[in-house]
Design a protein around this motif. Sequence first.
Motif, PDB file in Angstrom:
ATOM      1  N   GLU A 170       0.481  -0.893   0.348  1.00 39.86           N
ATOM      2  CA  GLU A 170      -0.094   0.128   0.050  1.00 39.86           C
ATOM      3  C   GLU A 170       0.419   1.337   0.161  1.00 39.86           C
ATOM      4  O   GLU A 170       0.469   2.486  -0.155  1.00 39.86           O
ATOM      5  CB  GLU A 170      -0.800   0.270   1.285  1.00 39.86           C
ATOM      6  CG  GLU A 170       0.229   0.462   2.428  1.00 39.86           C
ATOM      7  CD  GLU A 170      -1.241   0.322   3.755  1.00 39.86           C
ATOM      8  OE1 GLU A 170      -0.898   0.238   4.401  1.00 39.86           O
ATOM      9  OE2 GLU A 170      -2.265  -0.768   3.782  1.00 39.86           O
ATOM     10  N   ARG A 171       2.003   1.455   0.509  1.00 42.29           N
ATOM     11  CA  ARG A 171       2.962   2.216   0.393  1.00 42.29           C
ATOM     12  C   ARG A 171       3.429   2.949  -1.346  1.00 42.29           C
ATOM     13  O   ARG A 171       3.206   3.914  -1.176  1.00 42.29           O
ATOM     14  CB  ARG A 171       4.159   1.601   0.837  1.00 42.29           C
ATOM     15  CG  ARG A 171       4.004   1.695   2.671  1.00 42.29           C
ATOM     16  CD  ARG A 171       3.572   3.744   3.369  1.00 42.29           C
ATOM     17  NE  ARG A 171       3.482   3.436   4.591  1.00 42.29           N
ATOM     18  CZ  ARG A 171       4.343   3.840   5.563  1.00 42.29           C
ATOM     19  NH1 ARG A 171       5.318   4.609   4.891  1.00 42.29           N
ATOM     20  NH2 ARG A 171       3.977   3.405   6.727  1.00 42.29           N
TER      21      ARG A 171
ATOM     22  N   GLN B  57       0.768   2.289  -3.591  1.00 43.06           N
ATOM     23  CA  GLN B  57      -0.464   2.574  -4.109  1.00 43.06           C
ATOM     24  C   GLN B  57      -1.156   3.403  -3.546  1.00 43.06           C
ATOM     25  O   GLN B  57      -2.230   3.953  -3.728  1.00 43.06           O
ATOM     26  CB  GLN B  57      -1.246   1.029  -3.604  1.00 43.06           C
ATOM     27  CG  GLN B  57      -0.691  -0.021  -4.183  1.00 43.06           C
ATOM     28  CD  GLN B  57      -1.030  -1.557  -3.925  1.00 43.06           C
ATOM     29  OE1 GLN B  57      -1.674  -1.599  -3.118  1.00 43.06           O
ATOM     30  NE2 GLN B  57      -0.750  -2.648  -4.528  1.00 43.06           N
ATOM     31  N   GLU B  58      -0.096   4.473  -2.255  1.00 44.51           N
ATOM     32  CA  GLU B  58      -1.128   5.820  -1.861  1.00 44.51           C
ATOM     33  C   GLU B  58      -1.594   6.834  -2.615  1.00 44.51           C
ATOM     34  O   GLU B  58      -2.892   7.304  -2.617  1.00 44.51           O
ATOM     35  CB  GLU B  58      -0.543   6.229  -0.995  1.00 44.51           C
ATOM     36  CG  GLU B  58       0.366   5.803   0.170  1.00 44.51           C
ATOM     37  CD  GLU B  58       1.066   6.763   1.209  1.00 44.51           C
ATOM     38  OE1 GLU B  58       1.891   7.319   0.685  1.00 44.51           O
ATOM     39  OE2 GLU B  58       1.722   5.536   2.393  1.00 44.51           O
TER      40      GLU B  58
ATOM     41  N   LEU C  16      -4.725   4.807  -3.744  1.00 45.30           N
ATOM     42  CA  LEU C  16      -6.029   4.368  -2.494  1.00 45.30           C
ATOM     43  C   LEU C  16      -6.285   5.426  -2.037  1.00 45.30           C
ATOM     44  O   LEU C  16      -7.534   5.764  -1.371  1.00 45.30           O
ATOM     45  CB  LEU C  16      -5.276   3.906  -1.812  1.00 45.30           C
ATOM     46  CG  LEU C  16      -4.793   2.712  -1.989  1.00 45.30           C
ATOM     47  CD1 LEU C  16      -3.966   1.751  -0.755  1.00 45.30           C
ATOM     48  CD2 LEU C  16      -5.562   1.496  -2.653  1.00 45.30           C
TER      49      LEU C  16
ATOM     50  N   GLN D  32      -8.343  -1.182  -2.530  1.00 43.55           N
ATOM     51  CA  GLN D  32      -6.528  -2.293  -3.249  1.00 43.55           C
ATOM     52  C   GLN D  32      -7.650  -3.074  -3.738  1.00 43.55           C
ATOM     53  O   GLN D  32      -6.228  -3.963  -4.334  1.00 43.55           O
ATOM     54  CB  GLN D  32      -5.509  -1.738  -1.218  1.00 43.55           C
ATOM     55  CG  GLN D  32      -4.274  -3.389  -1.755  1.00 43.55           C
ATOM     56  CD  GLN D  32      -3.898  -3.872  -0.893  1.00 43.55           C
ATOM     57  OE1 GLN D  32      -4.157  -3.866  -0.152  1.00 43.55           O
ATOM     58  NE2 GLN D  32      -2.682  -3.160  -1.209  1.00 43.55           N
TER      59      GLN D  32
END
Length: 821
Positions: free
Chosen positions: A79-80, A82-83, A86, A92
Amino acid sequence: MSDQPPRRAHRPTPATMPRRRPGAAGHRAAPQPAQGRPRRRDDRGALAVPCDPPDPVRDHQAVAPYGLVPLPERPMPAERLQESVLRDGTPQERLLAGHDHRVPGTHTGWIDIAVRTLSPTFVGATRGGGRPERSLTIDGRAALPGASLRGLIRNTLRVLTGGETGPVNTPQLFFRAPAASHSDRRARHVMRNLNRQYRHRHGAPSSPPGVPVKAGFLHHRADTGGWEILPLPVERPLQVRLTDLRDDLRRFPGLPPFELPPHESGDGGGPSGYIPADFHGAFQYLDVVALCPDTHGRTVGESRFWAMAVLPPGTEVAFGHRETARHRLRERWEQKRARAEQSLRRAAGERSRSSSRGRRNDLDRALDRIDHVGFRAYDCVLVLTGVAGERKNAYLFPKDVDPARRLPVPDHLVHLVESADQITRFQERNHPRSGPAAGLDPAGGRPRAQRRVDGGLARSGAEPVWYQETDGRVVSFGRSGGYRVAVGEFDPVSRAVPEPLLTPRRARGGTGRAPDVPRALFGDLDLLPARDNAGSAARGRVSVGSAVCDDPDPWFAHPLRVELLSPQRSCFANYLLQPVSDRTFGTSPDLVTWSHEGDVRLGGYKVYLHRYDPLPASAQRYAHLHPDRVPAGATTRDVLPMREGLTFHGRITFTNLTDAELGALLRALYLGNPAGGGDPADPLYAHKIGLGKALGFGSVHISPALYLIDPAERACSLDPGAGVHRVGDEGVQKLLDSFGDALLTWEREESVRAGDAIPDDWSDVPRVEALLLAAQWRHRLPESWTRVMDVEEFAVFPVLPGLQDRFAAHAQVSESGTDPG
């Protein structure tokens, strides 16, 4: 090996784990050129090493063609990267599984790659009848398979982002004392500590390597299904010299000739000293009569455990047999007396001289009385324990056991001995399911051995084994006196890896763990959360195709006969993180071993170094591996690699990647090279791929070309090239910076949490720095600093320094301008 099923040890905390000292080159992962005077060339034409490389025996510092990249405490979550998506509200799960639609704010396209071989490369294998193995071909063209390229990229991405280590093969680990360990003070110190750890592990009895073990016959009871051992009637198995055995077996009818290893037969067949395993089946568990001298005494008493003659079963012992045995006994004692006399002449102190003089006098008295020595006859079975260097003796197990003495054997020990990790190739060949009968049948007769698998234990009759017992219970056993001893639980690697990094076992419906970067890009079986109407698997958003070469003659000049061997995980001095102190490289170090149970930590991800020095045109590289110069063996393979200088072209396609994710994929391809890729013939950094990496094979440089697709523009035209845009170096650098910023932000947070130094740049992260050092091509370590150690060097347990320390040491001696000779 405990007599109870293994228990899981406590997991060490980061504060209790031993850590390496930061290397002198730890401030930056920039290439480190060798400075100083111009280097001379050696006798092969290669550049000479500017100084003596580390000596494992002298310095107790290991050399190896690989290094270890430090493990983080936690993987970087996907997720870091994909911020940017997101934050806009895209879940996600939708991003990971959105293969059928475009996700706003992401990129779709492909990367054309040109892969240039910087050294001979061997990937995959295609075989011909009796011909050497060749690298994989596609439609007759040399190729780098997509699976290999995918593994290369994924593993590089895993090291960059500190990804999970799984799924990990975690076999039961075993120990056995290596050769020459008894003659080195350091090795004796390590083994004493190791034995002490075994003896006190969880308060349970165990079998440390190097201590005497007993011998007997393992028997499976058909009525109860249990196992038991019948101890031998003597203190230890009898032995017979192979040369004597060869001469005596000629009296046995119907047997083939008993060949000897080269070092015993004197035919100069090679230094290996291996007994060929193919013919052992005819002699294994053969019934014989052994003649042993009936002697007692401080120096000659052990002779009663040696067979001076071996006769066919049922043979009546005659005068000629006893005289043959007496002649061999005299010869044995005369040789021992000569050694005692030689020791007396060389002895420096009075204590040593007194000891040597006492042995000589004992042997003098024994030789004076040798005509009066009697001989005892034992009904035995012959036991050949397998392939081993410098093997000179075979074993004889007397069959006159006491049926009333029976030691129970736990079932889990039998399962362990029959595991794939314990059964060797020799055991598979010489203990097949339809093989010879076991050595003893407590019920009488010689039934055929029944085994569940090749190399397994006999379910009928009884087999000779070595064992150790405690309080009337067998706690370990094996098929040789130096059998391997189990260490801890069945999957000890799980104790040595931080829990967040270790991939758990698959669970139906997913495990609920957050995806790391490699799993998010390349897919996984449990990537998505559990749902009622769909599974948890998701295919990757990155697909890697094969790369092919159009060169009509891609092969190396001649086949190579190689041994593709490497140390196993039981090589604790190399693979486990060792404490750094003044005693680490001394003569009496306190090393961390697998027997420390809950206080062990893997040194890191394993990465191979480049080891290919330039040679002048007159030099012949790998000439020493020509099949005409290397004898074939059980561990050798004839391969025909692809030569250096070839270029392969392939394609990587991707769907719905964010800026940082695409930057991570590109960084895995570029490593530390500039956005343009650098000089493909002599780059700063390069990858390793294929088999034989420890030999120097598989160094390749990858030049990517990025293409992005504009779906709106592409939908408005029938032109195949519509909407496709080549991204220049400036655009590529922005993507690389996007990944670098995300990685640096994460690593700074982790450094603050752990109390470590905060990195100033993504390349300052110790893990990334070590990876880039290992990937250096232009300023790689010399071959003498990255060679494979031999058995004698492994036996003294040298410690493998960190990559930063190794490169810093070489840079220091290079700058000093020292030159051997």
